[in-house]
Design a protein around this motif. Structure first.
Motif, PDB file in Angstrom:
ATOM      1  N   LEU A  64      33.846  44.470  42.376  1.00  0.00           N
ATOM      2  CA  LEU A  64      34.385  43.444  41.489  1.00  0.00           C
ATOM      3  C   LEU A  64      33.444  43.130  40.330  1.00  0.00           C
ATOM      4  O   LEU A  64      33.869  43.049  39.179  1.00  0.00           O
ATOM      5  CB  LEU A  64      34.685  42.169  42.278  1.00  0.00           C
ATOM      6  N   VAL A  65      32.164  42.958  40.639  1.00  0.00           N
ATOM      7  CA  VAL A  65      31.204  42.499  39.627  1.00  0.00           C
ATOM      8  C   VAL A  65      30.712  43.650  38.742  1.00  0.00           C
ATOM      9  O   VAL A  65      30.728  43.543  37.508  1.00  0.00           O
ATOM     10  CB  VAL A  65      30.013  41.776  40.302  1.00  0.00           C
ATOM     11  N   LYS A  66      30.288  44.728  39.350  1.00  0.00           N
ATOM     12  CA  LYS A  66      29.665  45.817  38.583  1.00  0.00           C
ATOM     13  C   LYS A  66      30.669  46.808  37.999  1.00  0.00           C
ATOM     14  O   LYS A  66      30.473  47.305  36.893  1.00  0.00           O
ATOM     15  CB  LYS A  66      28.675  46.583  39.462  1.00  0.00           C
ATOM     16  N   LEU A  72      30.704  36.135  38.335  1.00  0.00           N
ATOM     17  CA  LEU A  72      30.504  35.709  39.723  1.00  0.00           C
ATOM     18  C   LEU A  72      31.585  34.720  40.140  1.00  0.00           C
ATOM     19  O   LEU A  72      32.140  34.819  41.240  1.00  0.00           O
ATOM     20  CB  LEU A  72      29.124  35.084  39.916  1.00  0.00           C
ATOM     21  N   GLU A  73      31.896  33.774  39.271  1.00  0.00           N
ATOM     22  CA  GLU A  73      32.935  32.791  39.592  1.00  0.00           C
ATOM     23  C   GLU A  73      34.297  33.468  39.738  1.00  0.00           C
ATOM     24  O   GLU A  73      35.072  33.128  40.622  1.00  0.00           O
ATOM     25  CB  GLU A  73      32.988  31.684  38.533  1.00  0.00           C
ATOM     26  N   GLY A  74      34.564  34.418  38.868  1.00  0.00           N
ATOM     27  CA  GLY A  74      35.820  35.150  38.960  1.00  0.00           C
ATOM     28  C   GLY A  74      35.921  35.940  40.250  1.00  0.00           C
ATOM     29  O   GLY A  74      36.975  35.986  40.893  1.00  0.00           O
ATOM     30  N   ALA A  75      34.816  36.569  40.649  1.00  0.00           N
ATOM     31  CA  ALA A  75      34.794  37.328  41.896  1.00  0.00           C
ATOM     32  C   ALA A  75      34.982  36.398  43.095  1.00  0.00           C
ATOM     33  O   ALA A  75      35.722  36.717  44.030  1.00  0.00           O
ATOM     34  CB  ALA A  75      33.491  38.111  42.019  1.00  0.00           C
ATOM     35  N   LYS A  80      38.470  34.479  47.426  1.00  0.00           N
ATOM     36  CA  LYS A  80      39.072  33.363  48.165  1.00  0.00           C
ATOM     37  C   LYS A  80      40.590  33.437  48.149  1.00  0.00           C
ATOM     38  O   LYS A  80      41.242  33.145  49.141  1.00  0.00           O
ATOM     39  CB  LYS A  80      38.607  32.026  47.594  1.00  0.00           C
ATOM     40  N   GLU A  81      41.159  33.815  47.012  1.00  0.00           N
ATOM     41  CA  GLU A  81      42.613  33.833  46.878  1.00  0.00           C
ATOM     42  C   GLU A  81      43.266  34.995  47.604  1.00  0.00           C
ATOM     43  O   GLU A  81      44.344  34.860  48.147  1.00  0.00           O
ATOM     44  CB  GLU A  81      43.008  33.868  45.403  1.00  0.00           C
ATOM     45  N   GLY A  82      42.616  36.121  47.585  1.00  0.00           N
ATOM     46  CA  GLY A  82      43.264  37.291  48.179  1.00  0.00           C
ATOM     47  C   GLY A  82      42.297  38.160  48.947  1.00  0.00           C
ATOM     48  O   GLY A  82      42.296  39.369  48.783  1.00  0.00           O
TER      49      GLY A  82
END
Length: 110
Positions: A64-66, A72-75, A80-82
């Protein structure tokens, strides 16, 4: 991303994990403090010991991040959501990449 870790181990040191991902141990420590999904055990010396489940979660965070460029907040929000849905998709992608690697290897041997 395909990482190389001994498949028969129950725990991996932070050094092993960092080397497998090609990042500094400090980044792994940082992600551990930021993401609730990571729950490494700590030995008597206080060193983090990552389970294979932690490594899978680190792969997802790395992806997700790299690779996808999430903040970080988006990840965190995405996880959490999915979380289950993301893990399922990520595992499918990993399996397909492993199959592709095997096919390419077979092709070069022909």
């Amino acid at each position: 991303m395909h990482i190389e870790l001994a498949p028969d181990k129950r725990y991996y040191s932070i050094g092993e994990v960092a080397k497998a991902f090609g990042v500094n141990a400090s980044l792994i420590r940082f992600w551990d403090s930021e993401f609730d999904i990571l729950k490494p055990k700590k030995n008597a010396k206080g060193n983090r010991m990552f389970t294979p489940e932690d490594v899978k979660n680190l792969q997802l965070i790395y992806h997700l991040v790299k690779e996808r460029g999430f903040t970080l907040e988006g990840a965190k929000t995405h996880l959490k959501e999915g979380q289950k849905k993301s893990l399922d998709k990520f595992e499918i992608i990993q399996k397909l990449e492993a199959i592709k690697t095997q096919l390419v290897q077979i092709k070069t041997e022909l």
